[in-house]
Design a protein around this motif. Structure first.
Motif, PDB file in Angstrom:
ATOM      1  N   MET A  49     109.063 -18.536  89.664  1.00  0.00           N
ATOM      2  CA  MET A  49     107.640 -18.312  89.882  1.00  0.00           C
ATOM      3  C   MET A  49     106.892 -18.439  88.558  1.00  0.00           C
ATOM      4  SD  MET A  49     105.648 -14.882  91.158  1.00  0.00           S
ATOM      5  CE  MET A  49     105.782 -14.176  89.515  1.00  0.00           C
ATOM      6  N   LYS A  50     105.988 -19.365  88.472  1.00  0.00           N
ATOM      7  CA  LYS A  50     105.113 -19.507  87.316  1.00  0.00           C
ATOM      8  C   LYS A  50     103.819 -18.773  87.624  1.00  0.00           C
ATOM      9  CE  LYS A  50     103.132 -23.480  86.424  1.00  0.00           C
ATOM     10  NZ  LYS A  50     102.878 -24.879  86.023  1.00  0.00           N
ATOM     11  N   ARG A 108     100.495 -17.137  94.026  1.00  0.00           N
ATOM     12  CA  ARG A 108      99.707 -16.353  94.978  1.00  0.00           C
ATOM     13  C   ARG A 108     100.239 -14.921  94.950  1.00  0.00           C
ATOM     14  NH1 ARG A 108     101.606 -20.440  99.472  1.00  0.00           N
ATOM     15  NH2 ARG A 108     103.461 -19.912  98.244  1.00  0.00           N
ATOM     16  N   ILE A 109      99.418 -14.000  94.462  1.00  0.00           N
ATOM     17  CA  ILE A 109      99.894 -12.654  94.153  1.00  0.00           C
ATOM     18  C   ILE A 109      98.961 -11.597  94.737  1.00  0.00           C
ATOM     19  CG2 ILE A 109     100.543 -11.047  92.316  1.00  0.00           C
ATOM     20  CD1 ILE A 109     101.047 -13.465  90.511  1.00  0.00           C
ATOM     21  N   LEU A 110      99.535 -10.630  95.441  1.00  0.00           N
ATOM     22  CA  LEU A 110      98.812  -9.471  95.942  1.00  0.00           C
ATOM     23  C   LEU A 110      99.042  -8.293  95.002  1.00  0.00           C
ATOM     24  CD1 LEU A 110      97.307  -7.740  98.100  1.00  0.00           C
ATOM     25  CD2 LEU A 110      99.541  -7.467  99.241  1.00  0.00           C
ATOM     26  N   VAL A 111      97.948  -7.600  94.643  1.00  0.00           N
ATOM     27  CA  VAL A 111      98.032  -6.423  93.784  1.00  0.00           C
ATOM     28  C   VAL A 111      97.469  -5.216  94.538  1.00  0.00           C
ATOM     29  CG1 VAL A 111      97.441  -5.398  91.560  1.00  0.00           C
ATOM     30  CG2 VAL A 111      97.745  -7.876  91.736  1.00  0.00           C
ATOM     31  N   PRO A 112      98.310  -4.438  95.240  1.00  0.00           N
ATOM     32  CA  PRO A 112      97.858  -3.178  95.827  1.00  0.00           C
ATOM     33  C   PRO A 112      97.718  -2.119  94.734  1.00  0.00           C
ATOM     34  CG  PRO A 112      99.800  -4.062  96.969  1.00  0.00           C
ATOM     35  CD  PRO A 112      99.677  -4.778  95.665  1.00  0.00           C
ATOM     36  N   GLY A 113      96.687  -1.299  94.841  1.00  0.00           N
ATOM     37  CA  GLY A 113      96.421  -0.330  93.791  1.00  0.00           C
ATOM     38  C   GLY A 113      95.578  -0.930  92.686  1.00  0.00           C
ATOM     39  N   ALA A 114      94.795  -1.955  93.023  1.00  0.00           N
ATOM     40  CA  ALA A 114      94.024  -2.679  92.012  1.00  0.00           C
ATOM     41  C   ALA A 114      92.820  -1.897  91.505  1.00  0.00           C
ATOM     42  CB  ALA A 114      93.562  -4.025  92.575  1.00  0.00           C
ATOM     43  N   THR A 115      92.476  -0.774  92.126  1.00  0.00           N
ATOM     44  CA  THR A 115      91.352   0.006  91.632  1.00  0.00           C
ATOM     45  C   THR A 115      91.776   1.041  90.592  1.00  0.00           C
ATOM     46  OG1 THR A 115      91.545   1.497  93.542  1.00  0.00           O
ATOM     47  CG2 THR A 115      89.955  -0.299  93.700  1.00  0.00           C
ATOM     48  N   GLY A 116      93.077   1.172  90.342  1.00  0.00           N
ATOM     49  CA  GLY A 116      93.556   2.033  89.267  1.00  0.00           C
ATOM     50  C   GLY A 116      93.518   1.301  87.939  1.00  0.00           C
ATOM     51  N   ASP A 175     103.604 -15.454  96.707  1.00  0.00           N
ATOM     52  CA  ASP A 175     104.704 -15.641  95.761  1.00  0.00           C
ATOM     53  C   ASP A 175     105.153 -14.325  95.137  1.00  0.00           C
ATOM     54  OD1 ASP A 175     104.883 -18.581  95.830  1.00  0.00           O
ATOM     55  OD2 ASP A 175     102.839 -18.471  95.052  1.00  0.00           O
ATOM     56  N   ALA A 176     104.266 -13.335  95.152  1.00  0.00           N
ATOM     57  CA  ALA A 176     104.619 -12.041  94.571  1.00  0.00           C
ATOM     58  C   ALA A 176     103.701 -10.954  95.099  1.00  0.00           C
ATOM     59  CB  ALA A 176     104.542 -12.085  93.047  1.00  0.00           C
ATOM     60  N   VAL A 177     104.243  -9.743  95.160  1.00  0.00           N
ATOM     61  CA  VAL A 177     103.467  -8.530  95.441  1.00  0.00           C
ATOM     62  C   VAL A 177     103.834  -7.523  94.363  1.00  0.00           C
ATOM     63  CG1 VAL A 177     103.019  -6.654  97.048  1.00  0.00           C
ATOM     64  CG2 VAL A 177     103.416  -8.963  97.928  1.00  0.00           C
ATOM     65  N   VAL A 178     102.823  -7.010  93.660  1.00  0.00           N
ATOM     66  CA  VAL A 178     103.048  -6.048  92.579  1.00  0.00           C
ATOM     67  C   VAL A 178     102.294  -4.772  92.922  1.00  0.00           C
ATOM     68  CG1 VAL A 178     102.955  -5.625  90.097  1.00  0.00           C
ATOM     69  CG2 VAL A 178     103.176  -7.976  90.952  1.00  0.00           C
ATOM     70  N   VAL A 179     103.019  -3.724  93.293  1.00  0.00           N
ATOM     71  CA  VAL A 179     102.411  -2.486  93.772  1.00  0.00           C
ATOM     72  C   VAL A 179     102.161  -1.535  92.604  1.00  0.00           C
ATOM     73  CG1 VAL A 179     102.617  -0.543  95.352  1.00  0.00           C
ATOM     74  CG2 VAL A 179     103.607  -2.763  95.972  1.00  0.00           C
ATOM     75  N   CYS A 180     100.881  -1.171  92.427  1.00  0.00           N
ATOM     76  CA  CYS A 180     100.487  -0.255  91.353  1.00  0.00           C
ATOM     77  C   CYS A 180      99.912   1.041  91.924  1.00  0.00           C
ATOM     78  CB  CYS A 180      99.469  -0.929  90.446  1.00  0.00           C
ATOM     79  SG  CYS A 180     100.041  -2.451  89.669  1.00  0.00           S
ATOM     80  N   VAL A 181     100.405   1.437  93.082  1.00  0.00           N
ATOM     81  CA  VAL A 181      99.923   2.629  93.781  1.00  0.00           C
ATOM     82  C   VAL A 181     100.673   3.856  93.276  1.00  0.00           C
ATOM     83  CG1 VAL A 181      99.811   3.757  96.035  1.00  0.00           C
ATOM     84  CG2 VAL A 181      99.331   1.306  95.837  1.00  0.00           C
ATOM     85  N   PRO A 196     108.988 -16.362  98.918  1.00  0.00           N
ATOM     86  CA  PRO A 196     110.031 -17.393  98.874  1.00  0.00           C
ATOM     87  C   PRO A 196     111.022 -17.192  97.734  1.00  0.00           C
ATOM     88  CG  PRO A 196     108.053 -18.210  97.821  1.00  0.00           C
ATOM     89  CD  PRO A 196     107.709 -16.836  98.353  1.00  0.00           C
ATOM     90  N   ARG A 197     112.084 -17.962  97.758  1.00  0.00           N
ATOM     91  CA  ARG A 197     113.052 -17.972  96.659  1.00  0.00           C
ATOM     92  C   ARG A 197     112.321 -18.187  95.338  1.00  0.00           C
ATOM     93  NH1 ARG A 197     118.411 -18.725  95.598  1.00  0.00           N
ATOM     94  NH2 ARG A 197     118.845 -18.569  97.835  1.00  0.00           N
ATOM     95  N   GLY A 198     112.674 -17.369  94.351  1.00  0.00           N
ATOM     96  CA  GLY A 198     112.022 -17.460  93.051  1.00  0.00           C
ATOM     97  C   GLY A 198     110.801 -16.584  92.930  1.00  0.00           C
ATOM     98  N   GLY A 199     110.324 -16.026  94.056  1.00  0.00           N
ATOM     99  CA  GLY A 199     109.191 -15.115  94.011  1.00  0.00           C
ATOM    100  C   GLY A 199     109.629 -13.720  93.598  1.00  0.00           C
ATOM    101  N   ALA A 200     108.699 -12.770  93.666  1.00  0.00           N
ATOM    102  CA  ALA A 200     109.012 -11.421  93.192  1.00  0.00           C
ATOM    103  C   ALA A 200     108.285 -10.363  94.006  1.00  0.00           C
ATOM    104  CB  ALA A 200     108.636 -11.277  91.720  1.00  0.00           C
TER     105      ALA A 200
END
Length: 229
Positions: free
Chosen positions: A1-2, A7-15, A80-86, A125-129
């Protein structure tokens, strides 16, 4: 993943960490969707980032967490990625915390991130996170923070097991075990007051570590996760 074009979702983006991460990802050319519980802060951040897709959710509503992933996948035409900051902090001896507060800590710090990432795993997908912030408390187990530490440890061990499950599929599973961050997070605890702590890293330093973890996952190959950024 470059990062550029991802395509990345960031839950907790208001923190503090989530908003800093969303800004950095946007600057690096990622296509992002943001989610949070503070409507005004979410609208402001979406505007700053060029009207990126944004959605409200409540971490106590686990179905809403999963539905947010479905929404992001449809809105971004894939993930391609989901990064949870909750997360939410809680302090005090166990006998003063109470079961209701303990349940709240476990729901917000463990079950909500799990719901986001569980929904994301069939889509990434493969290579995502998939990634979530835990914290150094998992290793330090400090006194006066037992329930908070237990909630973060539950998430950390869950991520460790999921990482093994995802090796064959090739999805990176990242435990973002950050040191103490000077973000005001501890001062917004749901119960108790934070103990005296040495000065922590800045929000930007924390965001640097998250970015290093995401980029390192891409460089190291899809079969490898990371215990720490």
């Amino acid at each position: 993943m470059k990062i550029e074009g991802a395509r990345i979702l960031v839950p907790g983006a208001t923190g503090a960490i989530g908003s800093g991460l969303a800004e950095r990802l946007h600057q690096r050319g990622a296509h992002i969707a943001i989610a949070g519980r503070d409507g005004a802060a979410l609208a402001w951040l979406a505007g700053v980032l060029g009207e990126v897709p944004a959605r409200l959710f409540d971490a106590y509503d686990l179905n809403a967490c999963a539905d947010t992933v479905t929404w992001a996948n449809e809105t971004l035409n894939g993930l391609d990625a989901v990064v949870v900051c909750v997360g939410v902090a809680g302090f005090g001896p166990v006998e003063t915390v109470g079961d209701a507060v303990a349940e709240h800590l476990v729901t917000v710090n463990a079950l909500a991130p799990m719901a986001f990432l569980r929904a994301a795993l069939p889509l990434v997908p493969r290579g995502g996170a998939v990634a979530a912030v835990t914290g150094i408390v998992v290793d330090a187990t400090p006194a006066g923070m037992a329930d908070y530490t237990a909630s973060k440890a539950a998430l950390a061990f869950w991520l460790s097991s999921v990482r093994r499950e995802q090796r064959r599929k090739g999805v990176n599973v990242l435990d973002l075990r950050l040191d103490h961050v000077e973000s005001g997070f501890a001062q917004r605890a749901v119960v108790g007051n934070p103990p005296a702590m040495p000065r922590g890293q800045s929000v930007q330093e924390a965001v640097d570590k998250v970015m290093e973890a995401l980029e390192g996952a891409a460089l190291n190959g899809a079969s490898h996760g990371s215990e720490k950024p």
